[in-house]
Write an enzyme that holds these catalytic residues in place. Structure first.
Site, PDB file in Angstrom:
ATOM      1  N   GLY A  40       0.873  -0.852   0.198  1.00 45.73           N
ATOM      2  CA  GLY A  40      -0.226  -0.164   0.089  1.00 45.73           C
ATOM      3  C   GLY A  40       1.126   0.827   0.240  1.00 45.73           C
ATOM      4  CG  ASP A  42       4.917   0.732   5.042  1.00 44.40           C
ATOM      5  OD1 ASP A  42       4.912   0.254   5.551  1.00 44.40           O
ATOM      6  OD2 ASP A  42       5.436   2.081   4.819  1.00 44.40           O
TER       7      ASP A  42
HETATM    8  N1  APR Z   1      -1.340   8.180  -2.044  1.00 41.34           N
HETATM    9  C1  APR Z   1      -2.359   8.360  -0.809  1.00 41.34           C
HETATM   10  N2  APR Z   1      -3.212   7.240  -0.804  1.00 41.34           N
HETATM   11  C2  APR Z   1      -2.294   5.713  -0.908  1.00 41.34           C
HETATM   12  C3  APR Z   1      -0.961   5.354  -1.769  1.00 41.34           C
HETATM   13  C4  APR Z   1      -0.732   6.933  -2.360  1.00 41.34           C
HETATM   14  N3  APR Z   1       0.566   6.544  -3.383  1.00 41.34           N
HETATM   15  N4  APR Z   1      -1.157   4.081  -2.111  1.00 41.34           N
HETATM   16  C5  APR Z   1      -2.399   3.445  -1.390  1.00 41.34           C
HETATM   17  N5  APR Z   1      -3.282   4.764  -0.781  1.00 41.34           N
HETATM   18  C6  APR Z   1      -4.525   4.331   0.736  1.00 41.34           C
HETATM   19  C7  APR Z   1      -5.353   3.635   0.431  1.00 41.34           C
HETATM   20  O1  APR Z   1      -6.055   3.689  -1.110  1.00 41.34           O
HETATM   21  C8  APR Z   1      -6.541   3.558   1.399  1.00 41.34           C
HETATM   22  O2  APR Z   1      -6.850   4.133   1.326  1.00 41.34           O
HETATM   23  O3  APR Z   1      -3.655   4.499   1.277  1.00 41.34           O
HETATM   24  C9  APR Z   1      -4.826   3.856   2.374  1.00 41.34           C
HETATM   25  C10 APR Z   1      -3.940   3.178   3.166  1.00 41.34           C
HETATM   26  O4  APR Z   1      -4.394   1.655   2.897  1.00 41.34           O
HETATM   27  P1  APR Z   1      -3.095   1.214   3.519  1.00 41.34           P
HETATM   28  O5  APR Z   1      -2.060   1.281   2.493  1.00 41.34           O
HETATM   29  O6  APR Z   1      -3.517  -0.778   3.028  1.00 41.34           O
HETATM   30  O7  APR Z   1      -2.830   1.069   4.204  1.00 41.34           O
HETATM   31  P2  APR Z   1      -3.219   0.879   6.250  1.00 41.34           P
HETATM   32  O8  APR Z   1      -4.648   0.690   5.835  1.00 41.34           O
HETATM   33  O9  APR Z   1      -3.238   1.419   7.192  1.00 41.34           O
HETATM   34  O10 APR Z   1      -2.370  -0.723   6.483  1.00 41.34           O
HETATM   35  C11 APR Z   1      -1.610  -0.526   6.912  1.00 41.34           C
HETATM   36  O11 APR Z   1      -0.711  -2.049   5.082  1.00 41.34           O
HETATM   37  O12 APR Z   1       0.755  -1.627   3.548  1.00 41.34           O
HETATM   38  C12 APR Z   1       0.269  -2.170   5.337  1.00 41.34           C
HETATM   39  O13 APR Z   1       2.717  -2.148   5.894  1.00 41.34           O
HETATM   40  C13 APR Z   1       2.142  -1.894   5.289  1.00 41.34           C
HETATM   41  O14 APR Z   1       0.884  -3.154   7.512  1.00 41.34           O
HETATM   42  C14 APR Z   1       0.764  -2.148   7.672  1.00 41.34           C
HETATM   43  C15 APR Z   1      -0.917  -1.624   6.282  1.00 41.34           C
END
Ligand code: APR
Length: 189
Positions: A40, A42
């Site tokens: 995601g 991260d």
């Molecule tokens: N810019 C902005 N928002 C983003 C981007 C980006 N480049 N990529 C993804 N998102 C959005 C997703 O669409 C979602 O709405 O960020 C939001 C959070 O999603 P995730 O990245 O899956 O994070 P989260 O739900 O908090 O889960 C965290 O996921 O990636 C792993 O290491 C991380 O274990 C942790 C978990």
């Protein structure tokens, strides 16, 4: 629908886009407790920041109990190859796991990140929709909790002056726009 809201001297804006391109003092990361990257947003932030970011996270981990950042907590590192000068890593709640504590823990991610902005004299921060991806927090509920936490913190502290919610895709932006209608009542005529 308006996408920009005043909270005292501060401005909250909702935009659709990729947070890794934001030119702000800090971008918030939706990290996990281990802080060593993931998928995601991260994964996107670590890819854009370069390998120095995970090295900086390893250093920060040394100061954390058991090397883990607790849910609702936040830590700050430089942004390295990102346009953003800093990354504030937050661990959002896993919605199904945290149950009734989920709203409080999600709000804490935002208020802890804003506290770090104040401690480091930062004037602008961009947030993704923390916990609404892998961690399964329903978008509409997360939008209300997140915007309310940001509004109340800015009312109390008056800084940072710029807070952006950077939503990834139309459905996320729409959810936050709907929530903003409730959280930021239209300015008195
Ligand atoms: N810019 C902005 N928002 C983003 C981007 C980006 N480049 N990529 C993804 N998102 C959005 C997703 O669409 C979602 O709405 O960020 C939001 C959070 O999603 P995730 O990245 O899956 O994070 P989260 O739900 O908090 O889960 C965290 O996921 O990636 C792993 O290491 C991380 O274990 C942790 C978990």
């Amino acid at each position: 629908m308006p996408r920009e809201f005043a909270v005292g001297p501060c401005k909250v804006s909702l935009v659709e886009g990729d947070i890794t391109t934001e030119d702000v003092d800090a971008i918030a990361n939706a990290a996990n407790a281990g802080l060593l990257g993931g998928g995601g947003v991260d994964g996107a932030i670590h890819r854009a920041a370069g390998p120095e970011l995970v090295a900086a996270c390893r250093e920060v981990k040394k100061s954390l109990p058991g090397g883990l950042l607790q849910t609702g907590g936040a830590v700050i590192t430089p942004g390295f190859r990102l346009r953003a000068r800093h990354v504030i890593h937050c661990v959002g709640p896993v919605y199904e796991r945290e149950g009734a504590d989920a709203p409080k823990l999600l709000a804490s991610c935002y208020t802890e990140a804003l506290r770090l902005c104040r401690e480091h004299g930062l004037s602008s921060i961009a947030f993704p929709a923390i916990s609404t991806g892998v961690y399964g927090y329903p978008l509409d509920a997360a939008a209300r909790v997140s915007l309310t936490a940001v509004r109340d913190d800015l009312r109390a502290h008056g800084t940072p002056s710029v807070v952006k919610m950077v939503l990834f895709g139309q459905s996320a932006l729409s959810a936050f726009l709907r929530a903003a209608e409730e959280v930021f009542p239209a300015a008195e005529p």
